[in-house]
Design a protein around this motif. Structure first.
Motif: not given
Length: 299
Positions: A131, A154, A204
């Motif tokens: 991220h 993302l 994540y």
């Protein structure tokens, strides 16, 4: 003439969204960033910014310039590096962002080999979770990153070039004396009442672990959140929690834990990424090449 430094501030505003975020990234005050962007408007003779309430956003012209400026800045970096190392071996600084579990398994072995082969090459390792790494790459704070293509929140866009390196399973990690320790794959439904250790919010692994638990039809009781996998493994080893971790993060030689595959196997794809546009400079290319053999050994 447009100042390249001010162009970089403009691209960061496009990526990060606020003057305050740009100021933090550039180690400047918000007022200094605003002043420099105002000078850039004077240099271009075009309105690049407009106010919406208390915030500033890019105009259509500002958006066009910010996105063209990325290619311009990348090209300038490449030319500068080529001139510095003309007729010589790859040299200079390469900033490599990598998430925690691949730092020691992929990045450090690659850097060790490069230090022997290219004494004038400096690789700066940056611990950046998925991220964090892609935004850092896009604003120019990293030259290449090791990330994952599986971070649904993302996605990696067409502005990046990707080089797949390896795949890594997601495992359920249990204390050594846990009654469910066994060889068969784990059904997460059976662990609905367990205390869980998670990564930090919006990362994540935190998002993935929450999604997998909810797919198993339970809301996990999270008793700890760590950004450091060693702290998570220590907590699991002590019997205070269970966790979902990537295979590369599970150091069973150092921690007394048991890792089990999931009944519905889940893997992540580990990928190197660079900004698309001009060809990467020689120093970046040799770092990319060095990551491939280390990934093959760990894969």
């Amino acid at each position: 003439m447009m100042n390249p430094w001010r162009l970089r501030l403009l691209t960061q505003l496009d990526t990060l969204g606020t003057v305050r975020a740009v100021a933090q990234a550039a180690n400047l005050s918000p007022s200094s960033v605003s002043q420099q962007l105002a000078v850039l408007e004077t240099e271009t003779g075009t309105q690049l910014l407009e106010r919406t309430g208390r915030r500033v956003r890019l105009t259509s012209a500002g958006l066009i310039l910010a996105r063209r400026a990325r290619a311009i800045l990348d090209h300038m970096d490449t030319v500068e590096a080529e001139l510095r190392g003309f007729g010589e071996e790859p040299s200079g600084l390469v900033r490599l962002g990598a998430f925690q579990s691949v730092v020691h398994t992929m990045a450090v072995p690659a850097v060790t080999r490069l230090s022997r082969e290219y004494p004038h090459l400096d690789v700066q390792l940056l611990e950046l979770e998925p991220h964090e790494s892609v935004p850092a790459l896009r604003v120019g704070d990293a030259d290449l990153v090791i990330t994952t293509t599986d971070f649904a929140e993302l996605p990696l866009g067409p502005d990046l070039d990707l080089l797949p390196l390896a795949t890594d399973p997601i495992l359920l990690v249990l204390p050594p004396e846990h009654p469910a320790v066994g060889r068969e794959p784990a059904d997460l439904t059976a662990f609905a009442d367990e205390p869980w250790a998670f990564d930090i919010p919006q990362s994540y692994m935190a998002n993935l672990a929450l999604r997998l638990c909810r797919q198993a039809r339970f809301e996990p009781r999270v008793v700890a959140r760590f950004s450091n996998y060693m702290l998570t493994l220590e907590l699991v080893e002590a019997g205070h929690a269970v966790a979902l971790l990537p295979g590369l993060a599970v150091d069973a030689g150092r921690f007394r834990v048991v890792a089990r595959e999931l009944a519905g196997p889940v893997t992540r794809t580990i990928t190197a990424a660079i900004r698309r546009g001009v060809p990467p400079r020689a120093a970046v290319r040799v770092v990319l090449d060095a990551l491939r053999p280390s990934a093959a050994r760990d894969g």
